[in-house]
Write a protein that holds these residues in place. Structure first.
Motif, PDB file in Angstrom:
ATOM      1  N   VAL A   9       7.221  -1.039  11.452  1.00  0.00           N
ATOM      2  CA  VAL A   9       7.287  -2.172  10.523  1.00  0.00           C
ATOM      3  C   VAL A   9       6.442  -3.330  11.043  1.00  0.00           C
ATOM      4  N   THR A  10       6.594  -3.647  12.323  1.00  0.00           N
ATOM      5  CA  THR A  10       5.841  -4.755  12.929  1.00  0.00           C
ATOM      6  C   THR A  10       4.335  -4.504  12.880  1.00  0.00           C
ATOM      7  N   ALA A  11       3.936  -3.284  13.245  1.00  0.00           N
ATOM      8  CA  ALA A  11       2.505  -2.947  13.242  1.00  0.00           C
ATOM      9  C   ALA A  11       1.940  -3.011  11.831  1.00  0.00           C
ATOM     10  N   TYR A  12       2.687  -2.491  10.872  1.00  0.00           N
ATOM     11  CA  TYR A  12       2.176  -2.484   9.493  1.00  0.00           C
ATOM     12  C   TYR A  12       2.057  -3.898   8.944  1.00  0.00           C
ATOM     13  N   ILE A  13       3.087  -4.711   9.165  1.00  0.00           N
ATOM     14  CA  ILE A  13       3.047  -6.083   8.657  1.00  0.00           C
ATOM     15  C   ILE A  13       1.887  -6.855   9.285  1.00  0.00           C
ATOM     16  N   SER A  14       1.700  -6.694  10.599  1.00  0.00           N
ATOM     17  CA  SER A  14       0.648  -7.454  11.276  1.00  0.00           C
ATOM     18  C   SER A  14      -0.745  -7.095  10.776  1.00  0.00           C
ATOM     19  N   THR A  15      -0.948  -5.823  10.424  1.00  0.00           N
ATOM     20  CA  THR A  15      -2.275  -5.413   9.960  1.00  0.00           C
ATOM     21  C   THR A  15      -2.451  -5.591   8.457  1.00  0.00           C
ATOM     22  N   SER A  16      -1.368  -5.840   7.745  1.00  0.00           N
ATOM     23  CA  SER A  16      -1.462  -5.860   6.277  1.00  0.00           C
ATOM     24  C   SER A  16      -1.108  -7.188   5.636  1.00  0.00           C
ATOM     25  N   LEU A  17      -0.743  -8.184   6.430  1.00  0.00           N
ATOM     26  CA  LEU A  17      -0.368  -9.467   5.844  1.00  0.00           C
ATOM     27  C   LEU A  17      -1.539 -10.082   5.072  1.00  0.00           C
ATOM     28  N   ASP A  18      -2.723 -10.084   5.683  1.00  0.00           N
ATOM     29  CA  ASP A  18      -3.909 -10.579   4.979  1.00  0.00           C
ATOM     30  C   ASP A  18      -4.280  -9.667   3.815  1.00  0.00           C
ATOM     31  N   TYR A  19      -4.026  -8.372   3.986  1.00  0.00           N
ATOM     32  CA  TYR A  19      -4.355  -7.399   2.944  1.00  0.00           C
ATOM     33  C   TYR A  19      -3.504  -7.622   1.695  1.00  0.00           C
ATOM     34  N   LEU A  20      -2.344  -8.264   1.866  1.00  0.00           N
ATOM     35  CA  LEU A  20      -1.491  -8.570   0.718  1.00  0.00           C
ATOM     36  C   LEU A  20      -2.234  -9.452  -0.279  1.00  0.00           C
ATOM     37  N   LEU A  21      -3.027 -10.403   0.223  1.00  0.00           N
ATOM     38  CA  LEU A  21      -3.847 -11.246  -0.651  1.00  0.00           C
ATOM     39  C   LEU A  21      -4.860 -10.401  -1.422  1.00  0.00           C
ATOM     40  N   ILE A  22      -5.454  -9.434  -0.715  1.00  0.00           N
ATOM     41  CA  ILE A  22      -6.436  -8.547  -1.348  1.00  0.00           C
ATOM     42  C   ILE A  22      -5.770  -7.707  -2.429  1.00  0.00           C
ATOM     43  N   LEU A  23      -4.574  -7.198  -2.123  1.00  0.00           N
ATOM     44  CA  LEU A  23      -3.839  -6.414  -3.131  1.00  0.00           C
ATOM     45  C   LEU A  23      -3.564  -7.245  -4.381  1.00  0.00           C
ATOM     46  N   MET A  24      -3.234  -8.514  -4.186  1.00  0.00           N
ATOM     47  CA  MET A  24      -2.988  -9.385  -5.333  1.00  0.00           C
ATOM     48  C   MET A  24      -4.236  -9.504  -6.205  1.00  0.00           C
ATOM     49  N   VAL A  25      -5.392  -9.653  -5.567  1.00  0.00           N
ATOM     50  CA  VAL A  25      -6.662  -9.745  -6.299  1.00  0.00           C
ATOM     51  C   VAL A  25      -6.954  -8.428  -7.022  1.00  0.00           C
ATOM     52  N   VAL A  26      -6.748  -7.324  -6.313  1.00  0.00           N
ATOM     53  CA  VAL A  26      -7.032  -6.003  -6.892  1.00  0.00           C
ATOM     54  C   VAL A  26      -6.128  -5.739  -8.091  1.00  0.00           C
ATOM     55  N   PHE A  27      -4.832  -6.008  -7.945  1.00  0.00           N
ATOM     56  CA  PHE A  27      -3.917  -5.805  -9.069  1.00  0.00           C
ATOM     57  C   PHE A  27      -4.281  -6.703 -10.243  1.00  0.00           C
ATOM     58  N   GLY A  28      -4.680  -7.952  -9.928  1.00  0.00           N
ATOM     59  CA  GLY A  28      -5.062  -8.878 -10.991  1.00  0.00           C
ATOM     60  C   GLY A  28      -6.304  -8.432 -11.747  1.00  0.00           C
ATOM     61  N   GLY A  29      -7.205  -7.677 -11.072  1.00  0.00           N
ATOM     62  CA  GLY A  29      -8.442  -7.230 -11.702  1.00  0.00           C
ATOM     63  C   GLY A  29      -8.410  -5.802 -12.206  1.00  0.00           C
ATOM     64  N   THR A  30      -7.232  -5.184 -12.176  1.00  0.00           N
ATOM     65  CA  THR A  30      -7.100  -3.793 -12.622  1.00  0.00           C
ATOM     66  C   THR A  30      -6.295  -3.746 -13.917  1.00  0.00           C
ATOM     67  N   PRO A  31      -6.771  -3.015 -14.929  1.00  0.00           N
ATOM     68  CA  PRO A  31      -6.002  -2.889 -16.176  1.00  0.00           C
ATOM     69  C   PRO A  31      -4.600  -2.357 -15.916  1.00  0.00           C
ATOM     70  N   LYS A  32      -3.635  -2.807 -16.712  1.00  0.00           N
ATOM     71  CA  LYS A  32      -2.229  -2.448 -16.492  1.00  0.00           C
ATOM     72  C   LYS A  32      -2.005  -0.944 -16.427  1.00  0.00           C
ATOM     73  N   HIS A  33      -2.690  -0.190 -17.277  1.00  0.00           N
ATOM     74  CA  HIS A  33      -2.440   1.251 -17.320  1.00  0.00           C
ATOM     75  C   HIS A  33      -3.025   1.994 -16.107  1.00  0.00           C
ATOM     76  N   GLN A  34      -3.787   1.289 -15.261  1.00  0.00           N
ATOM     77  CA  GLN A  34      -4.374   1.919 -14.078  1.00  0.00           C
ATOM     78  C   GLN A  34      -3.804   1.386 -12.765  1.00  0.00           C
ATOM     79  N   ARG A  35      -2.798   0.553 -12.849  1.00  0.00           N
ATOM     80  CA  ARG A  35      -2.276  -0.082 -11.629  1.00  0.00           C
ATOM     81  C   ARG A  35      -1.584   0.917 -10.707  1.00  0.00           C
ATOM     82  N   GLY A  36      -1.075   1.994 -11.236  1.00  0.00           N
ATOM     83  CA  GLY A  36      -0.489   3.039 -10.390  1.00  0.00           C
ATOM     84  C   GLY A  36      -1.538   3.670  -9.493  1.00  0.00           C
ATOM     85  N   LEU A  37      -2.783   3.685  -9.951  1.00  0.00           N
ATOM     86  CA  LEU A  37      -3.874   4.252  -9.156  1.00  0.00           C
ATOM     87  C   LEU A  37      -4.221   3.385  -7.948  1.00  0.00           C
ATOM     88  N   VAL A  38      -3.887   2.086  -8.033  1.00  0.00           N
ATOM     89  CA  VAL A  38      -4.113   1.191  -6.892  1.00  0.00           C
ATOM     90  C   VAL A  38      -3.268   1.669  -5.709  1.00  0.00           C
TER      91      VAL A  38
END
Length: 197
Positions: A9-38
């Motif tokens: 958990v600690t290792a994943y959070i430390s490497t992915s905290l910044d990536y959470l911002l990227i995921l937000m951008v990616v989800f925001g730019g992906t059509p709703k019907h394709q978000r499962g593919l993200v």
């Protein structure tokens, strides 16, 4: 068992905290019907990084003093605190602009934006890990990946959270990097050896 889960958990959070911002951008730019593919793309990209880390950890397992690997996360944490951080925005924008399958697009974003950090943290951890604990660690990573994707999707609707993560995420990540590095140094006996000098 609990120690392996906490480590994962600690290792994943430390490497992915910044990536959470990227995921937000990616989800925001992906059509709703394709978000499962993200999610699938994130899984593919993370699997590639974990696979590379496993290969490197296996190879470095033959190094006579693997405790030296604990210095890698400490160095990464200090570098992050000093502000020496690559801007991932350009990489994300370039990948999002490409006309390709959503899965491969997200996998590409994951590998290019998280590659160095993930490998730099995972390799030292994996060299110290008991082989019997590996399946539990990988399962912990899968659960965390799922939670982060769900969180990224939810937070893509709350821009104020993105602002907080953008402002303070670097410091939290740097602190966790250093803690992981010192943990590897402790497990390797380096700290105890230095204390006895």
């Amino acid at each position: 068992m609990l120690n392996t889960i906490i480590t994962g958990v600690t290792a994943y959070i430390s490497t992915s905290l910044d990536y959470l911002l990227i995921l937000m951008v990616v989800f925001g730019g992906t059509p709703k019907h394709q978000r499962g593919l993200v999610y699938v793309g994130d899984l593919v990209g993370t699997s590639i990084l974990v696979g590379i880390s496993l290969i490197l950890a296996y190879a470095l397992g033959f190094v006579p003093q693997p405790w030296l690997l604990g210095l890698i996360p400490v160095y990464m944490g200090i570098r992050l605190l000093l502000g020496e951080e690559e801007d991932a925005d350009e990489k994300v924008d370039a990948a999002m602009a490409q006309h390709m399958n959503v899965i491969w697009k997200v996998a590409l974003i994951t590998v290019t934006t998280c590659g160095a950090d993930n490998i730099g943290i995972y390799v030292p951890l994996l060299t110290q890990l008991n082989q019997g604990a590996l399946p539990l660690l990988l399962m912990t990573f899968l659960v965390m990946l799922t939670l982060f994707c769900a969180t990224g999707l939810l937070l893509s609707r709350i821009p104020q959270i993105a602002h907080l993560l953008d402002r303070y995420g670097r410091y939290i990540t740097a602190a966790v990097y250093c803690l992981i590095g010192f943990g590897v140094l402790w497990e390797g006996g380096t700290v105890q050896h230095l204390l006895h000098l």
